[in-house]
Design a protein around this motif. Structure first.
Motif, PDB file in Angstrom:
ATOM      1  N   VAL A   1       0.984  -1.011  -0.185  1.00 56.29           N
ATOM      2  CA  VAL A   1      -0.328  -0.456  -0.256  1.00 56.29           C
ATOM      3  C   VAL A   1       0.945   1.465   0.034  1.00 56.29           C
ATOM      4  CG1 VAL A   1      -1.601   1.560   1.172  1.00 56.29           C
ATOM      5  CG2 VAL A   1      -2.036  -1.712   1.289  1.00 56.29           C
ATOM      6  N   ALA A   2       1.871   1.799   0.791  1.00 59.38           N
ATOM      7  CA  ALA A   2       3.008   2.676   1.281  1.00 59.38           C
ATOM      8  C   ALA A   2       4.059   2.533  -0.156  1.00 59.38           C
ATOM      9  CB  ALA A   2       3.854   2.102   1.873  1.00 59.38           C
ATOM     10  N   GLY A   3       4.028   1.848  -0.786  1.00 63.57           N
ATOM     11  CA  GLY A   3       4.574   1.610  -2.898  1.00 63.57           C
ATOM     12  C   GLY A   3       3.343   2.295  -3.440  1.00 63.57           C
ATOM     13  N   LEU A   4       1.980   1.926  -3.238  1.00 63.18           N
ATOM     14  CA  LEU A   4       1.358   2.739  -4.170  1.00 63.18           C
ATOM     15  C   LEU A   4       1.223   3.644  -4.055  1.00 63.18           C
ATOM     16  CD1 LEU A   4      -1.229   1.505  -6.481  1.00 63.18           C
ATOM     17  CD2 LEU A   4      -2.674   0.618  -4.765  1.00 63.18           C
ATOM     18  N   LEU A   5       1.098   4.861  -2.578  1.00 65.16           N
ATOM     19  CA  LEU A   5       1.065   6.098  -2.411  1.00 65.16           C
ATOM     20  C   LEU A   5       1.849   6.878  -2.289  1.00 65.16           C
ATOM     21  CD1 LEU A   5      -1.612   5.429   0.786  1.00 65.16           C
ATOM     22  CD2 LEU A   5      -2.072   6.036  -1.036  1.00 65.16           C
ATOM     23  N   THR A   6       3.465   5.578  -3.218  1.00 63.93           N
ATOM     24  CA  THR A   6       4.703   6.255  -3.133  1.00 63.93           C
ATOM     25  C   THR A   6       4.979   7.258  -1.744  1.00 63.93           C
ATOM     26  OG1 THR A   6       3.884   8.764  -4.048  1.00 63.93           O
ATOM     27  CG2 THR A   6       4.393   6.530  -5.278  1.00 63.93           C
ATOM     28  N   VAL A   7       4.892   6.082  -0.568  1.00 62.51           N
ATOM     29  CA  VAL A   7       5.254   6.900   0.555  1.00 62.51           C
ATOM     30  C   VAL A   7       5.667   6.054   1.177  1.00 62.51           C
ATOM     31  CG1 VAL A   7       3.408   8.972   1.374  1.00 62.51           C
ATOM     32  CG2 VAL A   7       3.565   6.465   2.133  1.00 62.51           C
ATOM     33  N   HIS A   8       7.140   6.071   2.579  1.00 63.32           N
ATOM     34  CA  HIS A   8       7.309   5.183   3.478  1.00 63.32           C
ATOM     35  C   HIS A   8       6.688   4.414   3.800  1.00 63.32           C
ATOM     36  CE1 HIS A   8      10.293   3.014   6.242  1.00 63.32           C
ATOM     37  NE2 HIS A   8      11.063   3.129   5.199  1.00 63.32           N
ATOM     38  N   PRO A   9       6.617   2.993   4.596  1.00 62.67           N
ATOM     39  CA  PRO A   9       5.502   2.544   4.751  1.00 62.67           C
ATOM     40  C   PRO A   9       5.539   3.028   6.669  1.00 62.67           C
ATOM     41  CG  PRO A   9       6.975   1.181   4.172  1.00 62.67           C
ATOM     42  CD  PRO A   9       7.090   2.523   3.646  1.00 62.67           C
ATOM     43  N   ARG A  10       6.467   3.779   7.384  1.00 64.51           N
ATOM     44  CA  ARG A  10       6.924   4.446   8.949  1.00 64.51           C
ATOM     45  C   ARG A  10       6.420   5.749   8.747  1.00 64.51           C
ATOM     46  NH1 ARG A  10      13.223   3.100  10.520  1.00 64.51           N
ATOM     47  NH2 ARG A  10      12.863   1.228  10.936  1.00 64.51           N
ATOM     48  N   THR A  11       5.778   6.472   7.519  1.00 65.21           N
ATOM     49  CA  THR A  11       5.587   7.861   6.958  1.00 65.21           C
ATOM     50  C   THR A  11       4.178   7.344   7.216  1.00 65.21           C
ATOM     51  OG1 THR A  11       7.367   8.331   6.474  1.00 65.21           O
ATOM     52  CG2 THR A  11       5.308   9.841   5.848  1.00 65.21           C
ATOM     53  N   LEU A  12       3.297   6.721   6.129  1.00 68.53           N
ATOM     54  CA  LEU A  12       1.466   5.915   6.424  1.00 68.53           C
ATOM     55  C   LEU A  12       1.883   5.103   7.943  1.00 68.53           C
ATOM     56  CD1 LEU A  12      -0.665   5.411   4.537  1.00 68.53           C
ATOM     57  CD2 LEU A  12       0.276   3.085   3.947  1.00 68.53           C
ATOM     58  N   GLN A  13       2.566   4.837   8.218  1.00 68.34           N
ATOM     59  CA  GLN A  13       1.146   5.124   9.598  1.00 68.34           C
ATOM     60  C   GLN A  13       1.940   5.857  10.653  1.00 68.34           C
ATOM     61  OE1 GLN A  13       5.031   1.489  11.244  1.00 68.34           O
ATOM     62  NE2 GLN A  13       3.819  -0.096  10.823  1.00 68.34           N
ATOM     63  N   ARG A  14       2.800   7.067  10.430  1.00 71.20           N
ATOM     64  CA  ARG A  14       2.391   7.460  11.305  1.00 71.20           C
ATOM     65  C   ARG A  14       1.551   8.823  11.103  1.00 71.20           C
ATOM     66  NH1 ARG A  14       8.231   8.350  10.459  1.00 71.20           N
ATOM     67  NH2 ARG A  14       7.853   9.954   8.903  1.00 71.20           N
ATOM     68  N   ARG A  15       1.045   9.148   9.730  1.00 72.10           N
ATOM     69  CA  ARG A  15       0.519   9.621   9.467  1.00 72.10           C
ATOM     70  C   ARG A  15      -1.272   8.866   9.854  1.00 72.10           C
ATOM     71  NH1 ARG A  15       1.579  11.237   3.151  1.00 72.10           N
ATOM     72  NH2 ARG A  15       3.112  12.439   3.785  1.00 72.10           N
ATOM     73  N   LEU A  16      -1.614   7.738   9.480  1.00 75.61           N
ATOM     74  CA  LEU A  16      -3.174   6.654  10.467  1.00 75.61           C
ATOM     75  C   LEU A  16      -2.774   6.565  11.611  1.00 75.61           C
ATOM     76  CD1 LEU A  16      -2.237   3.555   7.490  1.00 75.61           C
ATOM     77  CD2 LEU A  16      -4.203   5.299   8.180  1.00 75.61           C
ATOM     78  N   ALA A  17      -2.164   6.674  12.594  1.00 72.36           N
ATOM     79  CA  ALA A  17      -2.447   7.475  13.730  1.00 72.36           C
ATOM     80  C   ALA A  17      -2.458   8.236  14.156  1.00 72.36           C
ATOM     81  CB  ALA A  17      -0.850   6.829  14.838  1.00 72.36           C
ATOM     82  N   ALA A  18      -1.670   9.515  13.502  1.00 69.09           N
ATOM     83  CA  ALA A  18      -1.962  10.726  13.891  1.00 69.09           C
ATOM     84  C   ALA A  18      -4.146  10.626  13.149  1.00 69.09           C
ATOM     85  CB  ALA A  18      -1.429  11.453  12.339  1.00 69.09           C
ATOM     86  N   GLU A  19      -4.030  10.298  12.370  1.00 67.81           N
ATOM     87  CA  GLU A  19      -5.825   9.651  11.905  1.00 67.81           C
ATOM     88  C   GLU A  19      -6.795   8.778  12.996  1.00 67.81           C
ATOM     89  OE1 GLU A  19      -6.578   9.495   7.972  1.00 67.81           O
ATOM     90  OE2 GLU A  19      -5.515  11.048   7.466  1.00 67.81           O
ATOM     91  N   GLY A  20      -6.073   9.202  14.592  1.00 65.77           N
ATOM     92  CA  GLY A  20      -6.248   7.919  14.955  1.00 65.77           C
ATOM     93  C   GLY A  20      -7.132   6.429  14.616  1.00 65.77           C
ATOM     94  N   THR A  21      -6.434   5.898  13.324  1.00 63.04           N
ATOM     95  CA  THR A  21      -6.317   4.948  12.987  1.00 63.04           C
ATOM     96  C   THR A  21      -4.817   3.582  12.719  1.00 63.04           C
ATOM     97  OG1 THR A  21      -7.630   3.490  11.853  1.00 63.04           O
ATOM     98  CG2 THR A  21      -6.547   4.796  10.648  1.00 63.04           C
ATOM     99  N   GLY A  22      -5.000   2.629  12.477  1.00 59.86           N
ATOM    100  CA  GLY A  22      -3.927   1.878  11.753  1.00 59.86           C
ATOM    101  C   GLY A  22      -4.147   1.466  10.625  1.00 59.86           C
ATOM    102  N   PHE A  23      -3.128   0.480  10.107  1.00 61.89           N
ATOM    103  CA  PHE A  23      -2.938  -0.202   9.091  1.00 61.89           C
ATOM    104  C   PHE A  23      -4.282  -1.452   9.068  1.00 61.89           C
ATOM    105  CE2 PHE A  23      -1.890  -3.742   6.200  1.00 61.89           C
ATOM    106  CZ  PHE A  23      -1.991  -3.415   4.732  1.00 61.89           C
ATOM    107  N   ALA A  24      -3.805  -1.786  10.318  1.00 60.44           N
ATOM    108  CA  ALA A  24      -4.486  -3.826  10.332  1.00 60.44           C
ATOM    109  C   ALA A  24      -6.338  -3.544  10.626  1.00 60.44           C
ATOM    110  CB  ALA A  24      -3.969  -3.880  11.446  1.00 60.44           C
TER     111      ALA A  24
END
Length: 344
Positions: free
Chosen positions: A259-282
């Motif tokens: 998913v991070a590859g499709l969004l062209t972001v680093h997986p850790r960056t994606l995790q941080r952004r989701l955490a900031a929105e109060g959710t997670g990948f799982a």
């Protein structure tokens, strides 16, 4: 107001610092948030960006500022469009998807192929920059044109056959600076900004691409634009992740790296952004699987093993465990009664 993703300012801070300037003071002077200098997904006024480039070029006495910034930019700044571009089968496919979805990055920019302005049938004109009828910003156009030229060098070849560069203005920098950058003749005062390239270049196959990733990226872009990105309002990270998962399920591993590859972001960056929105990948993956499972079970008669495969689950037994967790029912009961219905 027409907007552009703040990714368009990649390289600005470093270039200004190299010239001894203060990028944050310049941004503040034209009303841009300082955060736009260091992040990709803010939506900012393209007129303010054009004003920022002109102001910086003037104050720093750097008339080729746009070209200097272009040296520091790469395809990744285009977000999901970059994945579609890099995995296109031919340069023609690259240009087609870029022309179709460039508005996701910047509403006022366009990229088109037309006949050679000098009538050479073996040459085409790749016009790029602001759409016809809009004021032509010098530094902004230099940056856009320079970016396209550098992208062609990476996708095709360093010397891809550029015949000449057409500019609708007389650059404030000595023309020699532009000719060094492009390694080709530069003509000024032309109707539109364009790169004159060989017509045969469009059919050249691109190496290293993945057709599946190309299709996934295009499907993701289509879903995003249908969901409102055309109005310059791409959704939050969670919505984009769910859109990506809907494309990946059943075709590729539904993992955060994919998913991070499709969004062209680093997986850790994606995790941080989701955490900031109060959710997670799982959590998002589970939600998408639940919705897709309900759809397959209640609107199709496909075998349960096939449903499990389309959801990216290991086997039918895993689907059964998920259905009991989601609805306290077996998949067969969901198919017969609907998700969450009380037992007969």
């Amino acid at each position: 107001m027409s907007v552009i993703r703040s990714a368009g300012l990649r390289g600005f801070r470093a270039t200004v610092a190299e010239l001894g300037g203060d990028a944050e003071a310049l941004a503040t002077a034209v009303g841009l948030p300082v955060a736009a200098l260091d992040t990709d997904d803010l939506l900012i006024s393209d007129q303010a960006v054009a004003a920022l480039l002109e102001l910086a070029a003037h104050r720093l006495d750097c008339p080729d500022l746009g070209l200097r910034i272009a040296y520091r930019q790469d395809l990744d700044m285009l977000g999901p469009l970059a994945l579609a571009i890099r995995n296109s089968p031919t340069l023609a496919d690259t240009l087609e998807c870029t022309s179709r979805y460039l508005f996701v990055h910047a509403r006022s920019l366009s990229l088109d192929i037309g006949p050679d302005p000098y009538g050479d049938p073996a040459i085409v004109a790749l016009t790029c920059g602001v759409k016809p009828g809009l004021p032509v910003p010098v530094q902004g156009t230099d940056l856009s044109m320079g970016f396209v030229h550098r992208a062609l060098q990476r996708l095709a070849a360093p010397r891809y056959g550029l015949r000449s560069v057409e500019l609708p203005y007389h650059p404030p920098a000595p023309l020699a600076a532009h000719e060094r950058f492009y390694a080709a003749p530069v003509h000024t005062g032309r109707p539109r900004a364009a790169l004159r390239i060989p017509a045969a270049l469009a059919d050249r196959p691109l190496s290293g691409g993945d057709e599946t990733l190309h299709r996934l990226a295009l499907a993701f872009l289509a879903e995003q634009t249908a969901g409102g990105a055309e109005d310059g309002a791409p959704g939050p990270t969670a919505r984009r992740v769910k859109a990506a998962l809907r494309q990946l399920l059943g075709t590729a591993p539904a993992e955060i790296g994919a998913v991070a590859g499709l969004l062209t972001v680093h997986p850790r960056t994606l995790q941080r952004r989701l955490a900031a929105e109060g959710t997670g990948f799982a959590t998002l993956l589970d939600e998408v699987r639940r919705r897709q499972a309900a759809h397959y079970l209640t609107t199709t008669d496909m075998p349960l093993a096939q449903v499990a495969s389309l959801l990216g689950l290991a086997d039918q037994a895993t689907l059964t465990r998920c259905a009991r967790r989601w609805w306290q029912q077996t998949p067969t009961a969901v198919r017969r009664e609907g998700p969450g219905a009380p037992p007969s």
